[in-house]
Design a protein around this motif. Structure first.
Motif, PDB file in Angstrom:
ATOM      1  N   ILE A 181      -4.349 -17.131   4.752  1.00 38.63           N
ATOM      2  CA  ILE A 181      -4.412 -15.771   5.301  1.00 38.63           C
ATOM      3  C   ILE A 181      -4.144 -15.806   6.802  1.00 38.63           C
ATOM      4  CG2 ILE A 181      -5.872 -13.729   5.628  1.00 38.63           C
ATOM      5  CD1 ILE A 181      -7.427 -14.632   3.111  1.00 38.63           C
ATOM      6  N   LYS A 185      -0.598 -15.861   8.165  1.00 31.93           N
ATOM      7  CA  LYS A 185       0.145 -14.601   8.185  1.00 31.93           C
ATOM      8  C   LYS A 185      -0.470 -13.576   9.123  1.00 31.93           C
ATOM      9  CE  LYS A 185       2.092 -11.081   5.114  1.00 31.93           C
ATOM     10  NZ  LYS A 185       2.237 -10.607   3.721  1.00 31.93           N
ATOM     11  N   TYR A 186      -1.806 -13.590   9.235  1.00 34.74           N
ATOM     12  CA  TYR A 186      -2.493 -12.603  10.066  1.00 34.74           C
ATOM     13  C   TYR A 186      -3.315 -13.312  11.136  1.00 34.74           C
ATOM     14  CZ  TYR A 186      -1.346  -9.515   6.171  1.00 34.74           C
ATOM     15  OH  TYR A 186      -0.678  -8.816   5.197  1.00 34.74           O
ATOM     16  N   ASN A 208      -1.629  -0.505  -2.375  1.00 33.74           N
ATOM     17  CA  ASN A 208      -1.246  -0.802  -0.990  1.00 33.74           C
ATOM     18  C   ASN A 208      -2.058  -0.033   0.041  1.00 33.74           C
ATOM     19  OD1 ASN A 208       0.900  -2.785  -0.943  1.00 33.74           O
ATOM     20  ND2 ASN A 208       2.138  -1.283  -2.085  1.00 33.74           N
ATOM     21  N   MET A 265      -4.036  -4.034   6.777  1.00 39.00           N
ATOM     22  CA  MET A 265      -3.917  -4.994   5.675  1.00 39.00           C
ATOM     23  C   MET A 265      -4.398  -4.321   4.400  1.00 39.00           C
ATOM     24  SD  MET A 265      -5.945  -8.584   4.974  1.00 39.00           S
ATOM     25  CE  MET A 265      -5.644  -9.271   6.588  1.00 39.00           C
ATOM     26  N   SER A 266      -3.645  -4.459   3.341  1.00 34.44           N
ATOM     27  CA  SER A 266      -4.038  -3.907   2.039  1.00 34.44           C
ATOM     28  C   SER A 266      -4.617  -5.018   1.176  1.00 34.44           C
ATOM     29  CB  SER A 266      -2.838  -3.280   1.336  1.00 34.44           C
ATOM     30  OG  SER A 266      -1.908  -4.296   0.961  1.00 34.44           O
ATOM     31  N   GLU A 267      -5.288  -4.628   0.094  1.00 36.85           N
ATOM     32  CA  GLU A 267      -5.830  -5.631  -0.826  1.00 36.85           C
ATOM     33  C   GLU A 267      -4.703  -6.425  -1.480  1.00 36.85           C
ATOM     34  OE1 GLU A 267      -9.129  -5.959  -4.424  1.00 36.85           O
ATOM     35  OE2 GLU A 267      -8.013  -4.097  -4.160  1.00 36.85           O
ATOM     36  N   LYS A 268      -3.575  -5.755  -1.714  1.00 34.65           N
ATOM     37  CA  LYS A 268      -2.422  -6.441  -2.305  1.00 34.65           C
ATOM     38  C   LYS A 268      -1.922  -7.543  -1.380  1.00 34.65           C
ATOM     39  CE  LYS A 268       2.158  -5.550  -4.283  1.00 34.65           C
ATOM     40  NZ  LYS A 268       3.166  -4.509  -4.608  1.00 34.65           N
ATOM     41  N   GLU A 269      -1.852  -7.259  -0.088  1.00 37.47           N
ATOM     42  CA  GLU A 269      -1.394  -8.255   0.889  1.00 37.47           C
ATOM     43  C   GLU A 269      -2.409  -9.388   1.029  1.00 37.47           C
ATOM     44  OE1 GLU A 269       1.218  -5.530   3.989  1.00 37.47           O
ATOM     45  OE2 GLU A 269      -0.977  -5.398   4.039  1.00 37.47           O
ATOM     46  N   LEU A 270      -3.696  -9.025   1.048  1.00 41.06           N
ATOM     47  CA  LEU A 270      -4.762 -10.030   1.185  1.00 41.06           C
ATOM     48  C   LEU A 270      -4.751 -10.999   0.002  1.00 41.06           C
ATOM     49  CD1 LEU A 270      -7.369 -11.123   2.534  1.00 41.06           C
ATOM     50  CD2 LEU A 270      -8.634  -9.371   1.284  1.00 41.06           C
ATOM     51  N   GLY A 318      -2.379 -11.460  -2.127  1.00 44.05           N
ATOM     52  CA  GLY A 318      -1.095 -12.143  -2.231  1.00 44.05           C
ATOM     53  C   GLY A 318      -1.054 -13.423  -1.411  1.00 44.05           C
ATOM     54  N   CYS A 319      -1.777 -13.438  -0.304  1.00 43.73           N
ATOM     55  CA  CYS A 319      -1.811 -14.627   0.563  1.00 43.73           C
ATOM     56  C   CYS A 319      -2.464 -15.822  -0.127  1.00 43.73           C
ATOM     57  CB  CYS A 319      -2.577 -14.319   1.854  1.00 43.73           C
ATOM     58  SG  CYS A 319      -1.726 -13.219   2.983  1.00 43.73           S
TER      59      CYS A 319
END
Length: 418
Positions: free
Chosen positions: A241, A244-245, A269, A284-289, A291-292
């Motif tokens: 994570i 990316k962030y 999203n 940050m969305s749950e999908k992005e979180l 996905g990491c």
């Protein structure tokens, strides 16, 4: 009145965990919990003594201010590094005049077991009395006052890597604390969660998921049979994570534990976290979180399956996840589907310590309490005279404040009536 106060300490791979607890008559109460972030542990070994010692001092000093008494002694958790079990059957002649089993007979049995030669690379951590046999009848409880000529005790000597255990004890005692007793982490968790009682007709696999590693312990027939450490943990998820962030590790850890549903197949999203950096706003969305960490989670699940499969195929088995990773949402569900058995997260139910990461520390209290009849120790972890004075002073102070407030309220009411 029966009152005992103990302090339990765990040097985890990313923080110092300290709990001050009180056994009051038949009740157990939490007095204070301290968690101090720390770096200085790698692969369950101390690499920076000074940093760890400073963190321990900070935790004990903070707790001492709350308790109002100096913390002098602690119970210490030892990680299961290269754990080895020596199962022994010790026969002892009952020596009492009435030919009944006494605590002295049990203590002599344990002492005889502890004299057994073990590998030079190992340190003896615990001598666990697993079963007692008296007149051909076996029991897990001490058969005190039972008539017999010979007492047979099944004792397990639980050992871990000598260097690891000695370094941990030395580090703690360098801070001025005395180590009252030591226990293996998986054994302590099993005592806290009452897992030994669940292994009569099934096995239990304990998975302690922490930042740097995952510790697995096998419990069977009321015993800790084996334990091993797998060098892959929550920190690997966090690193993916962070790549990316650009967020603090503590923030990422909280997002991962409390905002990521790892067992969902689809995610929306909608933003779950918003932050600003150098004047720019990010979301940050749950999908992005999720996905990491998908690849990291899948790798961990696959590794757990490889490790657990031989045990699962051998007999009925349940699995429990605890440690910091026990806070992850949906991980137990996914692991259960992956292994084809029931998997649960374990969170302590004691008020004040309802956090999976504190399971080990909490288990130290019950492991030690069970051993008190055998070792005969009477020491508390704090200066009890100082503690009693502080409690009495606080009660008097609070009482006088209440009285003055009551008087003021009465005065106000009487004034209003006039």
């Amino acid at each position: 009145m029966d009152k005992q106060i103990f302090a339990a300490l765990e040097i985890a791979d990313h923080e110092i965990r300290l709990i001050i607890g009180e056994f009051f008559n038949t009740r157990f109460n939490i007095i204070k919990v301290e968690r101090v972030p720390v770096f200085g542990i790698e692969k369950n070994r101390i690499v920076d003594f000074e940093v760890i010692e400073d963190a321990i001092k900070k935790a004990t000093d903070n707790a001492a201010r709350t308790v109002g008494a100096k913390i002098e002694r602690v119970l210490l958790c030892i990680p299961s590094v290269n754990m080895h079990r020596y199962p022994l059957k010790v026969s002892t002649k009952v020596e009492s005049i009435e030919n009944v089993v006494t605590l002295q007979d049990i203590r002599r049995s344990v002492k005889k077991a502890m004299a057994t030669k073990i590998d030079d690379s190992l340190a003896l951590i615990q001598a666990v009395c697993v079963k007692y046999t008296c007149n051909g009848i076996s029991t897990r409880r001490m058969p005190l006052n039972e008539k017999c000529d010979d007492l047979v005790v099944d004792v397990d000597l639980l050992c871990v890597e000598r260097e690891v255990a000695f370094d941990l004890v030395r580090c703690v005692e360098n801070t001025g604390l005395h180590v009252m007793d030591v226990y293996i982490d998986i054994y302590a968790i099993a005592k806290e969660a009452a897992l030994f009682e669940q292994t009569v007709d099934q096995n239990v696999i304990v998975i302690k998921l922490e930042r740097q590693s995952t510790t697995l312990g096998l419990l069977s027939k009321g015993k800790l049979m084996n334990s091993d450490i797998f060098e892959y943990g929550l920190g690997n998820f966090i690193d993916s994570i962070k790549a990316k962030y650009d967020l603090p590790i503590d923030t990422i850890s909280k997002l991962l534990k409390y905002n990521a549903r790892l067992d969902e197949s689809t995610y929306n999203n909608q933003p779950i976290y918003i932050w600003a950096n150098h004047g720019d706003t990010f979301t940050m969305s749950e999908k992005e979180l999720c996905g990491c960490v998908q690849n990291d989670v899948q790798k961990w699940l696959d590794d757990m399956k490889i490790i657990c499969d031989p045990i699962l195929k051998a007999s009925k088995t349940t699995v429990m996840i605890t440690g910091e990773g026990g806070e992850l949402q949906g991980l137990a569900t996914r692991l259960g589907k992956h292994l084809g058995v029931e998997v649960k997260n374990y969170t302590p139910e004691t008020l004040g310590v309802r956090y999976s990461g504190l399971s080990t520390c909490l288990g130290l209290f019950f492991a030690y309490k069970d051993q008190l009849p055998i070792n005969g120790y009477t020491d508390n972890s704090v200066d009890m005279e100082q503690f009693e004075k502080t409690v009495q002073y606080k009660e008097k102070t609070e009482g006088s404040e209440e009285e003055s407030i009551t008087k003021r309220l009465k005065g106000m009411l009487f004034e209003a009536r006039k």
